[in-house]
Design a protein around this motif. Structure first.
Motif, PDB file in Angstrom:
ATOM      1  N   GLU A   1      -0.156   2.765  -5.559  1.00 33.10           N
ATOM      2  CA  GLU A   1       0.368   1.402  -5.451  1.00 33.10           C
ATOM      3  C   GLU A   1       0.139   0.611  -6.738  1.00 33.10           C
ATOM      4  O   GLU A   1       1.023  -0.106  -7.216  1.00 33.10           O
ATOM      5  CB  GLU A   1      -0.308   0.687  -4.284  1.00 33.10           C
ATOM      6  CG  GLU A   1       0.068   1.235  -2.909  1.00 33.10           C
ATOM      7  CD  GLU A   1      -0.759   0.611  -1.806  1.00 33.10           C
ATOM      8  OE1 GLU A   1      -1.593  -0.280  -2.130  1.00 33.10           O
ATOM      9  OE2 GLU A   1      -0.605   1.001  -0.639  1.00 33.10           O
ATOM     10  N   ILE A   2      -1.042   0.756  -7.295  1.00 33.83           N
ATOM     11  CA  ILE A   2      -1.373   0.027  -8.530  1.00 33.83           C
ATOM     12  C   ILE A   2      -0.535   0.564  -9.692  1.00 33.83           C
ATOM     13  O   ILE A   2       0.051  -0.206 -10.472  1.00 33.83           O
ATOM     14  CB  ILE A   2      -2.873   0.152  -8.842  1.00 33.83           C
ATOM     15  CG1 ILE A   2      -3.693  -0.580  -7.763  1.00 33.83           C
ATOM     16  CG2 ILE A   2      -3.183  -0.407 -10.230  1.00 33.83           C
ATOM     17  CD1 ILE A   2      -5.180  -0.351  -7.863  1.00 33.83           C
ATOM     18  N   ALA A   3      -0.474   1.892  -9.831  1.00 36.15           N
ATOM     19  CA  ALA A   3       0.263   2.494 -10.946  1.00 36.15           C
ATOM     20  C   ALA A   3       1.748   2.145 -10.878  1.00 36.15           C
ATOM     21  O   ALA A   3       2.410   2.044 -11.920  1.00 36.15           O
ATOM     22  CB  ALA A   3       0.072   4.003 -10.932  1.00 36.15           C
ATOM     23  N   HIS A   4       2.281   1.951  -9.690  1.00 34.65           N
ATOM     24  CA  HIS A   4       3.704   1.665  -9.532  1.00 34.65           C
ATOM     25  C   HIS A   4       4.101   0.344 -10.199  1.00 34.65           C
ATOM     26  O   HIS A   4       5.271   0.119 -10.501  1.00 34.65           O
ATOM     27  CB  HIS A   4       4.067   1.620  -8.044  1.00 34.65           C
ATOM     28  CG  HIS A   4       5.543   1.595  -7.789  1.00 34.65           C
ATOM     29  ND1 HIS A   4       6.355   2.706  -7.967  1.00 34.65           N
ATOM     30  CD2 HIS A   4       6.375   0.587  -7.392  1.00 34.65           C
ATOM     31  CE1 HIS A   4       7.600   2.377  -7.684  1.00 34.65           C
ATOM     32  NE2 HIS A   4       7.645   1.108  -7.335  1.00 34.65           N
ATOM     33  N   GLN A   5       3.126  -0.517 -10.474  1.00 31.82           N
ATOM     34  CA  GLN A   5       3.417  -1.819 -11.079  1.00 31.82           C
ATOM     35  C   GLN A   5       3.629  -1.702 -12.601  1.00 31.82           C
ATOM     36  O   GLN A   5       4.060  -2.670 -13.226  1.00 31.82           O
ATOM     37  CB  GLN A   5       2.256  -2.782 -10.814  1.00 31.82           C
ATOM     38  CG  GLN A   5       1.944  -2.992  -9.335  1.00 31.82           C
ATOM     39  CD  GLN A   5       0.670  -3.786  -9.139  1.00 31.82           C
ATOM     40  OE1 GLN A   5       0.439  -4.783  -9.819  1.00 31.82           O
ATOM     41  NE2 GLN A   5      -0.162  -3.341  -8.220  1.00 31.82           N
ATOM     42  N   PHE A   6       3.318  -0.532 -13.169  1.00 30.89           N
ATOM     43  CA  PHE A   6       3.380  -0.364 -14.615  1.00 30.89           C
ATOM     44  C   PHE A   6       4.382   0.734 -14.953  1.00 30.89           C
ATOM     45  O   PHE A   6       4.273   1.853 -14.450  1.00 30.89           O
ATOM     46  CB  PHE A   6       1.996  -0.031 -15.168  1.00 30.89           C
ATOM     47  CG  PHE A   6       0.976  -1.098 -14.872  1.00 30.89           C
ATOM     48  CD1 PHE A   6       0.805  -2.176 -15.723  1.00 30.89           C
ATOM     49  CD2 PHE A   6       0.210  -1.030 -13.710  1.00 30.89           C
ATOM     50  CE1 PHE A   6      -0.121  -3.163 -15.441  1.00 30.89           C
ATOM     51  CE2 PHE A   6      -0.717  -2.013 -13.419  1.00 30.89           C
ATOM     52  CZ  PHE A   6      -0.879  -3.086 -14.282  1.00 30.89           C
TER      53      PHE A   6
ATOM     54  N   ARG B   1       4.402   4.545 -13.751  1.00 29.55           N
ATOM     55  CA  ARG B   1       5.347   4.801 -12.668  1.00 29.55           C
ATOM     56  C   ARG B   1       6.247   5.975 -13.005  1.00 29.55           C
ATOM     57  O   ARG B   1       6.656   6.742 -12.130  1.00 29.55           O
ATOM     58  CB  ARG B   1       6.188   3.554 -12.408  1.00 29.55           C
ATOM     59  CG  ARG B   1       7.121   3.660 -11.207  1.00 29.55           C
ATOM     60  CD  ARG B   1       7.721   2.310 -10.834  1.00 29.55           C
ATOM     61  NE  ARG B   1       8.537   1.755 -11.917  1.00 29.55           N
ATOM     62  CZ  ARG B   1       8.237   0.632 -12.578  1.00 29.55           C
ATOM     63  NH1 ARG B   1       7.143  -0.048 -12.274  1.00 29.55           N
ATOM     64  NH2 ARG B   1       9.036   0.186 -13.536  1.00 29.55           N
TER      65      ARG B   1
ATOM     66  N   THR C   1      -7.650   6.281  -1.043  1.00 31.03           N
ATOM     67  CA  THR C   1      -7.840   5.958  -2.460  1.00 31.03           C
ATOM     68  C   THR C   1      -6.637   6.382  -3.291  1.00 31.03           C
ATOM     69  O   THR C   1      -6.176   5.637  -4.163  1.00 31.03           O
ATOM     70  CB  THR C   1      -9.116   6.649  -2.990  1.00 31.03           C
ATOM     71  OG1 THR C   1     -10.249   6.196  -2.231  1.00 31.03           O
ATOM     72  CG2 THR C   1      -9.337   6.323  -4.457  1.00 31.03           C
TER      73      THR C   1
ATOM     74  N   ARG D   1      -3.857   4.008  -2.812  1.00 25.53           N
ATOM     75  CA  ARG D   1      -4.075   2.752  -3.534  1.00 25.53           C
ATOM     76  C   ARG D   1      -3.820   2.927  -5.028  1.00 25.53           C
ATOM     77  O   ARG D   1      -3.235   2.048  -5.680  1.00 25.53           O
ATOM     78  CB  ARG D   1      -5.514   2.271  -3.296  1.00 25.53           C
ATOM     79  CG  ARG D   1      -5.864   0.956  -3.982  1.00 25.53           C
ATOM     80  CD  ARG D   1      -4.935  -0.152  -3.564  1.00 25.53           C
ATOM     81  NE  ARG D   1      -5.293  -1.407  -4.214  1.00 25.53           N
ATOM     82  CZ  ARG D   1      -4.443  -2.385  -4.440  1.00 25.53           C
ATOM     83  NH1 ARG D   1      -3.169  -2.269  -4.072  1.00 25.53           N
ATOM     84  NH2 ARG D   1      -4.837  -3.506  -5.031  1.00 25.53           N
ATOM     85  N   ILE D   2      -4.229   4.062  -5.582  1.00 22.77           N
ATOM     86  CA  ILE D   2      -3.959   4.348  -6.998  1.00 22.77           C
ATOM     87  C   ILE D   2      -2.459   4.339  -7.249  1.00 22.77           C
ATOM     88  O   ILE D   2      -1.974   3.786  -8.237  1.00 22.77           O
ATOM     89  CB  ILE D   2      -4.575   5.702  -7.394  1.00 22.77           C
ATOM     90  CG1 ILE D   2      -6.099   5.609  -7.410  1.00 22.77           C
ATOM     91  CG2 ILE D   2      -4.061   6.149  -8.771  1.00 22.77           C
ATOM     92  CD1 ILE D   2      -6.793   6.948  -7.600  1.00 22.77           C
TER      93      ILE D   2
END
Length: 224
Positions: A179-184, A188, A173, A176-177
């Motif tokens: 990975e998602i945060a890295h897009q912003f 990031r 988990t 995955r958090i």
């Protein structure tokens, strides 16, 4: 234990123990009977159903909240101590927030808390409508502040009931958090949880900041 010697109070306290360990989803009459060492039918002799049991258990834990004396310490300090006591109580009983979202929680202990809140604000000089709003606002803040920790505890309880590997699920988990945060960009730029660490408990500094902001607003409203 014969059903005649079993009391409603024993049942409700046992229900809190089960809820603390397994959450609302893990509570049923058979599981509670096992906790008490009686048949499930013995529980029904004292409590109508699970919904009533959850309501009774929720009211019981509201009785743990300490009620400070605002006449001795002032309304701001009393409100702060009361908010911290509620926050700590929810931390001990993560299932309460889930119960409050599906059940109408009422009873003498919750009423005791509500009445004391109103007394603090009214004694400070707030009008009755403003006292109602202030009480609701502070409680909503505390519930929101406790949500993250309660959600994690509920998630862990679900994993335990399913026999899953908590640590592996947590690592997956967190990854995955990240990975998602890295897009912003703003997320990031901040430190993300590592794969080797577990989420921290709610930040006391953040809680203090939010509570002070609310009390500053209430104090300004009282001054006008």
């Amino acid at each position: 234990m014969p059903r005649e010697s079993l009391t409603r109070e024993q049942i409700v306290r046992a229900a809190v123990e089960v809820l603390d360990a397994e959450g609302v989803g893990g509570l049923n009459m058979r599981r509670l009977g096992t906790q008490l060492g009686v048949a499930a039918t013995a529980v029904y002799y004292h409590v109508k159903n699970k919904n009533e049991l959850v309501t009774l258990a929720a009211d019981l834990v509201w009785g743990e909240v300490e009620l400070p004396d605002s006449a001795e310490i002032g309304w701001r300090t009393a409100t702060s101590e009361l908010a911290r006591s509620v926050h700590a109580m929810i931390g001990r009983h993560f299932w309460l927030l889930a119960a409050m979202s599906t059940h109408l929680i009422y009873g003498p202990n919750k009423a005791r808390y509500d009445d004391h809140c109103l007394a603090i604000y009214e004694d400070a000089g707030f009008t009755e409508p403003d006292a109602d709003q202030a009480s609701a606002t502070v409680l909503m803040f505390v519930i929101g502040a406790a949500q993250g920790e309660a959600a994690e505890a509920a998630w862990r309880a679900d994993l335990r009931r399913a026999g899953a590997d908590e640590d592996q699920h947590l690592r997956d988990t967190i990854a995955r958090i990240g990975e998602i945060a890295h897009q912003f960009p703003r997320l990031r730029a901040r430190t993300m949880p590592s794969m080797e660490t577990t989420p921290a408990l709610p930040d006391e500094v953040t809680f203090d900041f939010g509570l002070r902001a609310i009390l500053d607003g209430l104090a300004a409203r009282l001054a006008t």
